[in-house]
Motif scaffolding. Structure first.
Motif, PDB file in Angstrom:
ATOM      1  N   ARG A  98       1.315 -10.688   0.877  1.00  0.00           N
ATOM      2  CA  ARG A  98       2.125  -9.474   0.769  1.00  0.00           C
ATOM      3  C   ARG A  98       2.133  -8.968  -0.670  1.00  0.00           C
ATOM      4  NH1 ARG A  98       5.928  -6.895   3.800  1.00  0.00           N
ATOM      5  NH2 ARG A  98       7.520  -5.704   2.667  1.00  0.00           N
ATOM      6  N   GLU A 132       0.089 -13.212  10.085  1.00  0.00           N
ATOM      7  CA  GLU A 132       1.318 -12.471  10.335  1.00  0.00           C
ATOM      8  C   GLU A 132       1.842 -11.816   9.056  1.00  0.00           C
ATOM      9  OE1 GLU A 132       0.819 -15.588  13.417  1.00  0.00           O
ATOM     10  OE2 GLU A 132       0.686 -15.526  11.231  1.00  0.00           O
ATOM     11  N   GLN A 136       2.049  -7.759   8.632  1.00  0.00           N
ATOM     12  CA  GLN A 136       3.365  -7.177   8.379  1.00  0.00           C
ATOM     13  C   GLN A 136       3.335  -6.314   7.126  1.00  0.00           C
ATOM     14  OE1 GLN A 136       6.605  -7.544  10.225  1.00  0.00           O
ATOM     15  NE2 GLN A 136       6.607  -5.674   8.984  1.00  0.00           N
ATOM     16  N   ASP A 140       4.141  -2.270   6.926  1.00  0.00           N
ATOM     17  CA  ASP A 140       5.110  -1.660   6.022  1.00  0.00           C
ATOM     18  C   ASP A 140       4.470  -0.554   5.187  1.00  0.00           C
ATOM     19  OD1 ASP A 140       7.034  -3.351   7.021  1.00  0.00           O
ATOM     20  OD2 ASP A 140       6.889  -4.792   5.377  1.00  0.00           O
ATOM     21  N   LEU A 170       3.303  -4.887  15.969  1.00  0.00           N
ATOM     22  CA  LEU A 170       4.046  -4.340  14.835  1.00  0.00           C
ATOM     23  C   LEU A 170       4.068  -2.810  14.835  1.00  0.00           C
ATOM     24  CD1 LEU A 170       2.694  -6.855  12.170  1.00  0.00           C
ATOM     25  CD2 LEU A 170       5.085  -6.669  12.915  1.00  0.00           C
TER      26      LEU A 170
END
Length: 338
Positions: A98, A132, A136, A140, A170
């Motif tokens: 991320r 995952e 994610q 976003d 998602l």
């Protein structure tokens, strides 16, 4: 002029000849020549441009931004990528965590001087980050309007299936994969293409001319021409070596009469060949001179008849790489850090 195709199962159209600046901008050619080539691409109807933060260690994105300055943003499709390290190669400066994805998109938007990119791509698969977490982060970014669509590059069929399932869960679209594909490198045909077709994922293929080998300029038993990609480390000489053997080069020479009979140049034949695959939305082409693009775009809209496709298979089939396992080899098992 270039025709358009839908990218994946979406309403998003891209020019089937897409301009890529992997080893040209800020590396192989001077900035003025790069800008002139991008302007020629626009003149020829190419509106889709592909780059990556790692190209020329971020400089390629900057040059592309300079070349597109003043163009109507809504009329362009701009792609970039994240995965490989830039800068000092610290522990979080690579991969699809991320943190690295958000650092990547913010840096790319700044360098490209845009508010969003049309397609943001995972440049490779990250074995060290939970999928995952990666998906994610992409979700976003889409929700924040920093990227409209998400793609990947050189993912296996299994990785595409897992990524697509998470994207659906998602609430965003995974619409593309960017693999190497040419009449000499056909490793995606066995598993990646049928899986992608099932899932609504298109291919944006790189090196449709097999690093220039399918141009026919490399001759068996003779040294590579001075100044060609095969002799220039900055121009991707490493990638071309797999094709630089006499068996391959002799087979490529058999394409010359096939191209002539079809009324095409050798580069046009190579690009038209990948575009015959219905799962291919776009062929990435680069250029160091504007006139090279004039030749390439003439492959757009070309339909090769069955006899031509059969003749190409007969010439190149014995030397073409078809092993699906080669796709998995593209993604490093461990991150490259300082």
């Amino acid at each position: 002029m270039v025709t358009y195709r839908y990218l994946g199962n979406s309403g998003f159209k891209v020019s089937e000849i897409t301009y890529g600046n992997w080893i040209t901008h800020a590396s192989q050619v001077e900035n003025d020549a790069a800008v002139a080539t991008v302007h020629k691409a626009l003149d020829l109807g190419i509106t889709t441009f592909d780059t990556a933060d790692v190209y020329a260690n971020t400089a390629a994105e900057v040059v592309l931004a300079q070349a597109l300055k003043g163009q109507r943003r809504e009329g362009l499709e701009i792609f970039t990528k994240v995965y490989f390290p830039i800068g000092p190669k610290g522990p979080n400066d690579t991969g699809l965590s991320r943190k690295h994805i958000f650092d990547g998109i913010h840096g790319s938007l700044k360098r490209l001087d845009v508010d969003y990119v049309d397609l943001y791509q995972a440049h490779r698969y990250d074995y060290e980050t939970p999928l995952e977490e990666t998906m994610q982060a992409f979700a976003d970014i889409v929700r924040q309007g920093k990227a409209l669509y998400i793609g990947v590059s050189e993912w296996t069929a299994e990785q595409l299936r897992a990524g697509h399932a998470l994207a659906t869960e998602l609430g965003f679209q995974l619409i593309s994969n960017q693999p190497q594909y040419s009449a000499l490198w056909r490793v995606i045909e066995g598993a990646v293409v049928p899986t992608s077709a099932e899932l609504g994922i298109s291919q944006i293929v790189w090196s449709p001319m097999a690093q220039g080998v399918l141009s026919g300029k490399y001759l068996p038993g003779q040294p590579a021409p001075a100044g060609s990609r095969a002799t220039d480390e900055k121009a991707g000489a490493f990638f071309i070596q797999r094709f630089m053997n006499d068996d391959v080069l002799a087979a490529v020479q058999q394409l010359k009469p096939i191209a002539a009979e079809a009324g095409l140049t050798m580069p046009q034949l190579a690009i038209a060949w990948v575009l015959q695959n219905p799962n291919v939305a776009a062929a990435l082409v680069g250029a160091s001179r504007p006139e090279q693009l004039e030749d390439s775009v003439k492959a757009s809209g070309v339909v090769l008849d069955a006899d031509v496709m059969t003749a190409i298979d007969a010439a190149l089939g014995p030397v073409a790489e078809t092993d699906p396992a080669k796709t998995e080899e593209s993604s490093p098992r461990a991150r490259v850090t300082g």
